[in-house]
Structure formats: structure tokens, C-alpha cells
Write an enzyme that holds these catalytic residues in place. Structure first.
Site, short mmCIF file in Angstrom:
data_model
loop_
_atom_site.label_atom_id
_atom_site.label_comp_id
_atom_site.label_asym_id
_atom_site.label_seq_id
_atom_site.Cartn_x
_atom_site.Cartn_y
_atom_site.Cartn_z
N GLU A 114 -69.73 50.46 21.55
CA GLU A 114 -70.26 49.19 21.04
C GLU A 114 -69.44 48.04 21.59
O GLU A 114 -68.25 48.20 21.86
CB GLU A 114 -70.18 49.18 19.50
CG GLU A 114 -70.85 50.38 18.88
CD GLU A 114 -70.74 50.37 17.35
OE1 GLU A 114 -70.11 49.46 16.81
OE2 GLU A 114 -71.30 51.29 16.74
N LYS A 116 -67.20 44.88 21.28
CA LYS A 116 -66.28 44.41 20.23
C LYS A 116 -66.50 42.91 20.09
O LYS A 116 -66.04 42.11 20.90
CB LYS A 116 -64.84 44.75 20.59
CG LYS A 116 -63.88 44.41 19.47
CD LYS A 116 -62.51 45.00 19.74
CE LYS A 116 -61.54 44.74 18.62
NZ LYS A 116 -61.51 43.44 18.06
N ASP A 118 -66.16 39.20 18.94
CA ASP A 118 -64.99 38.42 18.55
C ASP A 118 -65.38 37.43 17.46
O ASP A 118 -65.70 36.28 17.71
CB ASP A 118 -64.45 37.68 19.78
CG ASP A 118 -62.99 37.32 19.62
OD1 ASP A 118 -62.40 37.71 18.59
OD2 ASP A 118 -62.45 36.64 20.50
N TYR A 226 -72.44 46.84 12.25
CA TYR A 226 -72.01 47.95 13.09
C TYR A 226 -71.46 49.15 12.33
O TYR A 226 -71.02 50.11 12.92
CB TYR A 226 -70.98 47.50 14.12
CG TYR A 226 -69.85 46.64 13.59
CD1 TYR A 226 -68.97 47.11 12.63
CD2 TYR A 226 -69.66 45.35 14.07
CE1 TYR A 226 -67.93 46.33 12.15
CE2 TYR A 226 -68.63 44.55 13.60
CZ TYR A 226 -67.77 45.05 12.64
OH TYR A 226 -66.75 44.27 12.17
N LYS A 317 -59.31 46.95 24.39
CA LYS A 317 -59.22 45.48 24.54
C LYS A 317 -59.23 45.11 26.02
O LYS A 317 -58.47 45.69 26.81
CB LYS A 317 -57.92 44.98 23.91
CG LYS A 317 -57.86 45.14 22.41
CD LYS A 317 -58.30 43.85 21.74
CE LYS A 317 -57.88 43.79 20.31
NZ LYS A 317 -57.00 42.75 19.96
N CYS A 411 -36.44 12.55 38.40
CA CYS A 411 -37.39 12.61 37.29
C CYS A 411 -38.60 11.73 37.62
O CYS A 411 -38.43 10.56 37.96
CB CYS A 411 -36.70 12.13 36.02
SG CYS A 411 -37.87 11.85 34.67
N CYS A 414 -38.39 8.62 34.70
CA CYS A 414 -37.33 7.59 34.66
C CYS A 414 -36.61 7.47 36.00
O CYS A 414 -35.74 6.61 36.15
CB CYS A 414 -36.35 7.88 33.53
SG CYS A 414 -35.31 9.31 33.86
N CYS A 429 -34.05 16.73 33.24
CA CYS A 429 -33.73 15.31 33.34
C CYS A 429 -32.71 15.08 32.23
O CYS A 429 -33.00 15.34 31.06
CB CYS A 429 -34.99 14.47 33.09
SG CYS A 429 -34.62 12.76 32.70
N CYS A 434 -34.74 8.81 28.57
CA CYS A 434 -35.95 8.91 29.40
C CYS A 434 -37.18 8.78 28.50
O CYS A 434 -37.31 9.52 27.51
CB CYS A 434 -35.96 10.25 30.13
SG CYS A 434 -37.51 10.59 30.98
#
Ligand code: IVH
Length: 686
Positions: A114, A116, A118, A226, A317, A411, A414, A429, A434
Site C-alpha cells: 500500500e 504510505k 503522509d 487501510y 520509507k 564580509c 560590513c 566575520c 556587523c
């Protein structure tokens, strides 16, 4: 920590984490981790318990199913228990299960395969052919009453289409939200400025758990049945196979998924799984695997159940799905700690049900190891089905002479230099001022998992910092109506709402505050342990790293990080601002008893005279100790009342753990001193 370091501690930690995530999933409908991440925790715990059966506790999550029913809905006792399923995460695991079945059973085994679905597991009850009740799974024996909510689902019959309905019929199945309904719902949520649902499963769960069933009615939920639960009464039919029960359910008026197949070999089962792995997105609803069930009911009876799941069924799964797309660019974002994280900007692609445009590349070494370059075609997947990640380039599609990508040296926000310390994989950084860091800290502080300031999201945090209104999280509490007036988008009402939300956040728990301060290495669990133990932010501020390590569950890394954080001058200024604003510093569970048993583990067995066993265990915990159900090397003492457990006493004797009588126990509670006794409970004469 790994299981090899200290299995008992790791098992304890895993149990705490699993309970926490279970509550978020089942009780709040707000999971923080993906199903795959959650499954990995359970698998690790189960693995430890297999290696060390003495560590299994009766309340371990491996011994029970799902979460506790919430207080919002009335509890419902299921007539037949609602079991969960064991999982197989690969074909090998699935085939190993199948071979076990075939070895155990004399004769041929047919499998019902079957999809599965969700969604949310639901049990429906029909009495004399009429719908009388619906309940969620809850902890497997008691669920939540969602009768009016389920009644709004069109495809669920109110009366069975049977001439002679049985007196009692329990039907199990999955309530789910079809994808078009999910997309519509999120469009409506977005238009109303409400939070979007992460996926159809969450939205189905959220839609069901509404006190007002008319909200459920507007959500277009659907249902596949089910499995049969209880079936009673003189007109109840009997069946030989599961397939026959499904035919009966169909005849009675329930939707039964048309893709279910009865297959006679493991090779065919494998092919079925493979087929649906490739075609899962051809369906108008989400599936996350295949459920394989032994079809013959007599064989099922022979196989029986473990404490949690039937032996005759398994859930295969699906692995995370991978999709190809074009990598437009690699950029670097600066987090609240200054961490520079490279991420991929992608041509939009649908992966596991949602559109992905950005995906993390983790750090410099990962980009190098994967050797992905802007202009590449790359494979993208969702790690644990939630967080998008780039798997790697499709080299056959790489344009010639595509240059390698190099990590920036400054960075991007800055423009101060980025630094990477020897032996660590992350680049930072280090400019604490900053703007990216400041804003990141403010966003985190105001977020739902922390101080939960409604209406204070990313955009507003950027807006306020860029206007110079906020320099740290303490400034949030000095924002005034005057500050906000004149900012585009702020009318009288929105100003009032925001200031009210800021005011309301002052009474959040100490745990939320600690989480909000984003102390390096200190997560939710550690915050909870510290809040519980010290009971007040000022006590944590005063505590030394040594005192923190003494708290069960706090290791040296967390302790030294927290201690350094609260010695920092900047932190102390922020704390002063929070204190002046009246933010709650007190822990809800501030201990009232002296914490004389901190770091100790006291096992209680048998009946005591002056207090019940539960009260004795509570008394230990209230004084900072632990009171587990089993004796181990780490047990400080065993308290033996009337008719104690023989196994516990033997183990205590073998391990040299002192065994106390009631009087000695009461003394221990008062003083924290373990009386000097021999393991058999007799004083050695002093
Ligand atoms: S049978 C005792 N069949 O998966 C057997 N479950 O991981 C009970 N699920 O709790 C479950 N599709 O919520 C079964 N075709 C299917 C299913 C299915 C989805 C869910 C169900 C169950 C969970 C177990």
C-alpha cells in the site's frame, strides 16, 4: 557525544530529545526537525538499547507509540490499540524483514503493498452502521476526540452502505490534504498575512485539531482507509485475508486507495516500491513510502506484535528525492554568530513538493569537496525532506573552462576581513557590530522558539536596525510609539500591536530568554537544564563553569561557553537593559528545596512507610537528583522499602551501590550525605 562515550548518558539525552520533538510534532503540530532526523534519534536510541538492554526504561519512547493526547480534546480509549509501524530505510532492510517473514511462516506469504499516505492516522467508530466517533492515535491506546472535525470530511460515510452493518466497526486510515487543496490553503494564508504550512501533513494535522469544526470544514481534507480495528456483533463478517477486509471497507462506503496491490514475491514487492519511488509525484497527494503487510490473517496471528508495532507489516520509507537544476551563483550569508555560510542560488526547481531556489553549501570545505561552480548543473535534494541542499555537480553537463569558485576574503555586509581559525571548518566575520550579526541576533531573540514577539519578523528587524533604532536585543524594550511613527507601513494600530507584543514578551519563561540570547553552544535542552537548576538568570550569571558542569546534562563545552558569555561586558549591558525593562528572569521551576542531591542518582524500590514511591522519586528530583527506574554503575544509592525488587538489590550488591532503608533515605534527602552502608543495607558498625 556518541553512544560509545557513555551509552547511559546518550540514551538519557536521546530520550529527552525524542520526548521534546514528539511533543512538538503531536501536541503542538510544530515539528522542529524532519521526520528523517527524528527517526535517526529513535534508531540511535534503539541501537543503544539493543547493545545495553539494562538501559531500557519502561517509559522509554522505544516502548511506546507517538505522543500523549493533548488536553485540548477529550480523551478517547481506542477499542483495539492503534499501533505504529517499524520502518525500513533501504531495500536491504525491507528484504531482510521479508526473509524473516518467510522463514517464520510455513508456506507461501502474500503481501499487500500500500502507499504510505503522509497524513494523520485516524480511527473511526461506527455503531449499528452509524458514525459515532473519530479519534487521533494519541499514545496508541488513548487518542483525542475529533468527531465533529472528521464529520466535515465529505468522503467519510455517516451511514455504512451495508444491509446488515456490524454492531461495532472501527476503521483506521489516514486523513490527508490533497496537493491542490494544500496549495490553495497556503495562498489564502499568505493573502491573509498568516503563517504558511510547511507541508500537506502539517496542514492536515493543523486543520483537524481545530476546536471550531467549521474551520476544518473549509480545509478540503480527504481520507484513505487501510486497516480494520475492532469488529463486533452477530452480523460481523469474518475474513481470511487483509485484501478481503479492504473489499469489505470499500463495500461499506469507505475510500480505499486504488493503488493497493497484492503481490506474491519479495521481488515484486521491491518493484512496487521502486515504481512508487519514481512516480510519487504523479499522485495528487503526498506519500512518504510504501507499507508492506502480510495479507493472510492467520499468518498475521502467528507473527504477532512487538510492544510497539506488528511484526507482520513494515513501512518502507523513500530516500530523499534528488532533482537537477542550474547553479546561478554561490553567495555567502552572515549569521548571528558571524558565521559565514556559503549558499547556492538556483534556478527554481520543485523538490519533494515545494519550490527550491536557495540551498545551503555549509562551509568552505564542502564547496571545495563538492567542487560546485556557478554555471554548473547540480543535483538538489531536501536533507531529511525539509532543508534543501546541493548534492554535487553533474559533471557531464559542465560547460568547458568553468572557473572554480573561491571563498570571499571579506564580509559581504560590513566588508571587514573574514577569518578562519586553524583546525575549524567555519569562517567568521569577527566584527560584533556587523549589521548582519546584530540583525540576526535580534531576529532570533524575537522568534517563536525564543521570546515569541508577534509581528516582529525579519523585515522589521532589518528595518529597525537600518534606521539605527536597535543596536542589541535590549533596545527592543525601549522602542516607543514616537520611534515608529512616520515609518512607512506603521499606523496607529500596528504600532499599538507591536508594542503590546513586545510588552507581552517580558513575561516569557527563563528558558525562552536563554534561548533568545543565543549563547554559543547552549540549545533548548541546555537552557532548560540551567533554568531549572539555577531558577534565576542572576544565579546563572553568578555561577562558575564548575558549578554549571555539576548540573546533570551540562558538559564542559556548554559550561565554559555560558560562563564566558555572561562575563562579557557587552552581554552584561544587554542584561541590564532587559532587567530595567522588567523582562522575567525567574525560572518557572525555581527549586524550592536545597539542591543537595545535584549530580546524584537514587533508585527507589519497594514500598516505603512515610511516602509513596512516586513521592520519594519526586523528592529526589526536587533536590536536583535523578531517580531512574534501573540500577547502574552511575547509581549513587538504592532505597529499599517493603518488598523491594530482587533484581535491583542483586545489581546494587554486584556494583557495590549502597542500599538505604527509609530512615537513611530521609537523612539523605535532608543533608545530601550518603550514609556509609554496605550494599546489603546494614551499617558497617560505625
Ligand atoms: S497500517 C498496525 N497502512 O503510517 C498498522 N499505515 O508509520 C497500522 N500510514 O501510523 C498502520 N499509510 O499513520 C498503514 N497504508 C497504510 C498507511 C499507514 C500511512 C501511516 C499511519 C501509521 C504510520 C506508521
Amino acid at each position: 557525544m556518541t553512544c560509545a562515550d557513555n551509552p547511559a548518558e546518550r540514551a538519557d539525552e536521546l530520550r529527552g530529545l525524542i520526548e521534546y520533538h514528539n511533543a512538538r510534532y503531536f501536541e503542538l503540530d510544530e515539528p522542529e526537525v524532519t521526520d528523517a532526523e527524528f527517526d535517526a534519534l529513535v534508531r540511535e536510541l534503539r541501537h543503544i538499547e539493543e547493545l545495553h538492554p539494562e538501559l531500557i526504561t519502561p517509559d522509554s519512547p522505544t516502548q511506546k507509540v507517538g505522543g500523549a493526547p493533548s488536553a485540548l480534546f477529550a480523551p478517547v480509549q481506542h477499542r483495539a490499540a492503534m499501533m505504529s509501524l517499524d520502518n525500513a530505510f533501504s531495500f536491504d532492510e525491507l528484504l531482510a524483514w521479508g526473509r524473516r517473514m518467510e522463514k517464520f511462516i510455513d508456506g507461501e506469504v502474500d503481501y499487500a503493498c500500500e502507499l504510505k499516505i503522509d497524513g494523520v492516522a485516524i480511527s473511526l467508530l461506527y455503531e449499528d452502521g452509524r458514525y459515532t466517533r473519530a479519534a487521533t492515535r494519541g499514545d496508541g491506546s488513548t487518542g483525542e476526540d475529533v468527531t465533529p472535525n472528521i464529520a466535515t470530511i465529505d468522503v467519510i460515510p455517516t451511514t455504512l452502505t451495508l444491509d446488515k452493518p456490524p454492531a461495532v466497526l472501527e476503521v483506521r486510515g489516514e486523513v490527508y490534504m490533497p496537493l491542490p487543496a494544500f496549495e490553495e490553503l497556503n495562498k489564502r494564508q499568505a493573502a491573509a498575512g498568516l503563517r504558511l504550512f510547511a507541508n500537506p501533513r502539517n496542514s492536515a494535522a493543523g486543520s483537524l485539531r481545530q476546536k471550531d469544526a467549521s474551520i476544518t470544514a473549509g480545509r478540503e481534507l480527504a481520507f484513505w482507509s487501510y486497516q480494520l480495528g475492532a469488529l463486533e456483533g452477530p452480523t460481523a463478517p469474518t475474513f481470511r485475508t487483509h485484501s478481503e477486509t479492504l473489499d469489505f471497507l470499500r463495500e461499506a462506503g469507505f475510500p480505499v486507495n486504488p493503488e493497493i496491490k497484492r503481490l506474491d514475491t519479495l521481488q515484486h514487492v521491491h518493484d512496487f516500491c521502486r515504481h512508487w519511488e519514481d512516480h510519487r509525484h504523479d499522485l495528487a497527494y503526498e506519500i512518504d513510502g510504501v507499507v508492506v503487510k502480510v495479507d493472510d490473517l492467520a499468518q498475521r496471528q502467528e507473527l504477532g506484535f512487538t510492544s510497539k508495532a506488528p511484526r507482520w507489516a513494515i513501512a518502507y520509507k523513500f530516500p530523499p528525492e534528488e532533482r537537477e537544476t542550474k547553479l546561478q551563483d554561490i553567495m555567502v550569508s552572515i549569521g548571528r554568530s558571524g558565521k559565514a555560510t556559503p549558499f547556492a542560488k538556483l534556478d527554481p526547481v520543485v523538490v519533494s513538493g515545494s519550490t527550491v531556489q536557495l540551498a545551503t553549501l555549509h562551509n568552505q570545505d564542502q564547496v571545495k569537496a563538492k567542487d560546485v561552480r556557478p554555471g554548473d548543473t547540480v543535483l538538489v535534494r531536501k536533507a531529511g525532506d525539509v532543508i534543501p541542499e546541493v548534492v554535487g555537480p553533474v559533471l557531464s553537463k559542465r560547460p568547458p573552462n568553468l572557473p572554480e569558485w573561491t571563498f570571499p576574503t571579506e564580509c559581504p555586509v560590513c566588508h571587514e576581513p573574514l577569518t578562519r581559525a586553524e583546525g575549524v571548518s567555519d569562517t567568521f566575520c569577527t566584527n560584533a557590530e556587523c549589521p548582519a550579526q546584530v540583525t540576526g541576533r535580534i531576529i532570533h531573540f524575537a522568534s517563536r522558539g525564543a521570546m515569541d514577539i508577534e509581528g516582529f519578523g525579519e523585515q522589521r528587524a532589518y528595518l529597525f536596525t537600518s534606521k539605527g533604532l536597535l543596536h542589541d536585543v535590549g533596545d527592543i524594550y525601549s522602542l516607543t510609539a514616537e520611534d515608529l511613527q512616520g515609518i512607512e507601513g506603521f499606523g496607529e494600530i500596528s504600532i499599538r500591536n507591536l508594542l503590546d507584543a513586545i510588552e507581552a514578551s517580558k513575561s516569557r519563561s527563563l528558558v525562552n530568554l536563554l534561548v533568545g540570547l543565543a549563547v554559543p553552544h547552549l540549545g533548548w535542552t541546555g537552557s532548560q537544564l540551567l533554568a531549572r537548576h539555577f531558577g534565576h538568570l542572576d544565579r546563572i550569571l553568578e555561577a562558575t563553569a564548575e558549578e554549571m558542569v555539576a548540573v546533570e546534562g551540562i558538559g564542559p563545552t556548554i559550561a565554559s561557553s555560558v560562563s564566558a558569555y555572561f562575563q562579557n561586558e557587552h552581554t552584561l549591558k544587554v542584561v541590564d537593559k532587559l532587567r530595567a525593562a522588567g523582562v522575567n528572569f525567574k525560572g518557572p521551576d525555581a527549586p524550592t528545596e536545597p539542591q543537595v542531591l545535584a549530580g546524584m542518582s537514587v533508585v527507589v524500590t519497594g514500598t516505603l512507610e512515610s511516602l509513596s514511591r512516586e513521592a520519594a522519586e519526586e523528592a529526589v528530583k526536587a533536590r536536583g537528583g535523578k531517580s531512574p527506574g534501573s540500577v547502574s554503575k552511575k547509581t549513587t544509592a538504592v532505597v529499599a522499602g517493603e518488598a523491594p525488587g530482587a533484581a535491583k538489590l542483586t545489581k546494587a550488591r554486584d556494583l557495590g551501590v549502597p542500599v538505604l532503608n527509609e530512615e537513611q533515605f530521609l537523612h539523605l534527602l535532608e543533608t545530601g550525605e550518603v550514609p556509609d552502608v554496605r550494599p546489603d543495607g546494614e551499617s558497617d558498625g560505625q
